[in-house]
Each structure stands twice: as C-alpha cells, then as structure tokens.
Enzyme design. Structure first.
Site, short mmCIF file in Angstrom:
data_model
loop_
_atom_site.label_atom_id
_atom_site.label_comp_id
_atom_site.label_asym_id
_atom_site.label_seq_id
_atom_site.Cartn_x
_atom_site.Cartn_y
_atom_site.Cartn_z
N ASN A 165 67.60 55.42 -58.04
CA ASN A 165 67.58 54.35 -59.03
C ASN A 165 68.84 53.49 -58.91
OD1 ASN A 165 66.64 54.23 -62.55
ND2 ASN A 165 67.60 52.68 -61.36
N THR A 166 69.99 54.10 -59.17
CA THR A 166 71.23 53.34 -59.24
C THR A 166 71.53 52.61 -57.93
OG1 THR A 166 72.05 55.07 -60.73
CG2 THR A 166 73.65 53.49 -59.92
N LYS A 184 59.15 64.50 -65.24
CA LYS A 184 60.37 64.83 -64.51
C LYS A 184 61.27 65.55 -65.50
CE LYS A 184 64.60 62.90 -62.67
NZ LYS A 184 65.36 61.73 -62.22
N ALA A 224 68.44 61.94 -56.87
CA ALA A 224 69.77 61.66 -57.43
C ALA A 224 70.88 61.75 -56.39
CB ALA A 224 70.10 62.59 -58.59
N GLY A 225 71.84 60.87 -56.57
CA GLY A 225 73.06 60.89 -55.78
C GLY A 225 73.04 60.06 -54.52
#
Lengths: 256, 65
Positions: free
Chosen positions: A205-206, A95, A183-184
């Site tokens: 992830n987050t 990645k 992401a996001g």
C-alpha cells in the site's frame, strides 16, 4: 492463483489508503492491474458521507475486496471488526490483523491464532497478517487458515524482505499453501525478489500511495511481480563463486 | 439517557439501536454496528434495547492497507 477457491488473475494486491486523492487511487489501481483491494471499516459521524463516497469509489475499481482488521489489538476487537466488515462488504474474506506491539506493528501471535480459530468457526475465510515464524504458521493452518500473509518488514517501513532466511524457510515448509508477502515492501525489486522466492503474491500500500507518482509506481510493481513470477517458474540457475565464461573459448582468434 | 456513540457522550430519546440510528440521521446509510464491543447485525438492531452508558459503534467502509 486461487485463494479460498476463488481465481484471482493478478498476483499484485493493493491497499486503498493514503493516496493523495480518489482519482490518483483509481489511476494507480488501473495501472497496477491488481485483482484484490484491501479496505477497512472506521467510525462515521452522523451526517457524514465519507463511507458512501468511498464505497462508490471501490465499487468502480471492479476488484475483489479484502476487508482488514487494521489497528485491532485484542481478539475481541478483531472479531467484532471482522463481523462488521463482513456485513458492510458482503464478503467472508478478512485480512486478520491482531497487533501486539505498537512500534513495530508486529502481530500478536497468540491473539492471532485465537482470533483465526474463532473467525474460521464462524465461516470467515481468514487471511492472517503474520510473521515468517514457521511454528506460528503451522498453528494458523491448524486454526483453519488456507492462506498465509507473512510480513516482509514492519508495515509502512519500505525496508523490503528483512529476513530472507526466515521467509525462505517458511516457503519451503509449506509448499502447497498460498502465501502473500504482506507489508514492508518499498520498491518493485523487493516484490520481484519475493516472487522469485516462490511466494504466490504480494500485498502493498504505502510504497505506491506515498510515491511521488503513485500510478507509475503501481505499474512498476505490476511488472516486477510478473517478472519475479516468471523467473520463479523458469528454474533459475544456481549461483557460483568463481567466474565461468559465457562466450565459448573454442574458435577464439589468437591475437597478440 | 446518555450513551456513548463512537466514543462521544450523546443524549438520546431512542430506546433501541435502530431508533438511535434514525435519530442520528443515518437513515438508510450503509453502516455496521456494535454495542458494548459486540457486533449487532442490521437485522437485530430493532431488538437491541439500549441502557444508559451503553457504548455504540457505527462504522462505514473506509480506506485500508
């Protein structure tokens, strides 16, 4: 779903960072059904065994590993990090992150294309973390990338899909290219929306790791990704401005 | 001689990269290495001679997003 010729059962890809504990990470992965886990390489002090402990943990997840070049700001740094990751994780998958802006963690489009070309020439299978820019996407494909990973929003923000028009345009421009919204994302509904738009997978992830109950959130995302994919394949109705009754009017009793 | 290991100044008697890893106690640990920002594979470590001021990076698998 095939990525670089490899069949991946799940369209949910999950990061391994920021979980409150290794056991919570493992449970989140179990309930997510994710087929791919992102990982990284970091400095190890002599005598420390952090790397070995983490390696044991991810091997037990029984998922395909996708190492990243997170935090790299230059082509050289990203290339060297990718080379180290390839040896450590024994995979040509990478990645590719080449960050161009500290506050937004926006990719550096120029460095990204250059690094993608270098790594492709060295036999890597590059998954570029990119924006929704269609011109940049074309350059990345020219550089040898066979998968694109446009952001939904800046990393770690949880804002969802901040440029629907741009993402829709990107999806339409390259219909045959596997695309992962990376992401996001903060909520399962945002992942479902990405899948409804025809993206092939999502990577997050987050949103899971920082949820109060990461394992429950992971399962929520799994359902959302599945729901969104089913909806995309089911040819959704066209929206319209005026109401249209769904219950037939014929045969309605006249009650005054 | 003094070299940089993961950003920290370190005194070493070792002359090659694999000798530095041995000296630091990495033994057979699963690590990847770079010297002066260039990747050095495990197979090459014995042939890489170090010079004062060289910057050595030693990394292992870690969490990532």
């Amino acid at each position: 779903m095939q990525l670089y010729g490899t069949e991946i059962a799940s369209r949910l890809m999950l990061g391994t960072a920021q979980y409150p504990s290794p056991s919570v990470l493992a449970e989140a992965f179990r309930r997510s059904g994710a087929g791919i886990a992102t990982v990284s390489v970091r400095r190890e002090a002599s005598g420390a065994r952090a790397g070995a402990a983490f390696w044991d943990l991810v091997r037990d997840l029984d998922v395909t590993l996708l190492p990243n070049t997170a935090g790299c700001h230059s082509v050289r740094e990203a290339v060297t990090t990718a080379q180290m990751a390839r040896e450590l994780f024994d995979t040509p998958w990478i990645k590719l992150e080449v960050i161009g802006h500290a506050d937004t963690l926006q990719p550096d489009p120029f460095g990204l294309v250059e690094a993608a070309r270098v790594l492709t020439d060295e036999g890597f299978k590059v998954f570029p973390y990119t924006t929704e820019d269609v011109v940049l996407a074309g350059r990345l494909l020219d550089a040898g990338c066979e998968v694109l990973m446009p952001w939904g929003a800046p990393i770690g923000t949880g804002l969802g899909l901040t440029n629907i028009y741009g993402l829709r345009t990107l999806r339409a421009q390259f219909p045959e290219v596997p695309m992962v919204v990376d992401a996001g994302l903060g909520l399962p509904s945002q992942a479902a929306m990405a899948m409804e738009m025809g993206f092939d997978a999502v990577l997050l992830n987050t949103a899971v790791a920082k949820a109060g109950d990461p394992a429950a959130m992971a399962e929520g995302f799994a359902h959302a990704v599945e729901a969104g994919r089913l909806a995309f394949g089911a040819d959704p109705m066209e929206p319209r401005d005026m109401a249209a009754p769904s219950t037939p009017l014929i045969g309605k009793a006249f009650l005054e | 001689m003094k070299i940089m290991i993961n950003g920290s100044p370190t005194e070493t008697q070792a002359e090659t990269l694999d000798a530095v890893l041995e000296e630091l106690g990495f033994g057979d640990a699963k690590v990847a290495t770079a010297v002066n920002e260039d990747f050095v594979s495990a197979a090459q470590r014995g042939q890489v001679a170090l010079a004062p001021g060289d910057r050595v990076e030693i990394v292992t698998p870690r969490q990532g997003g």
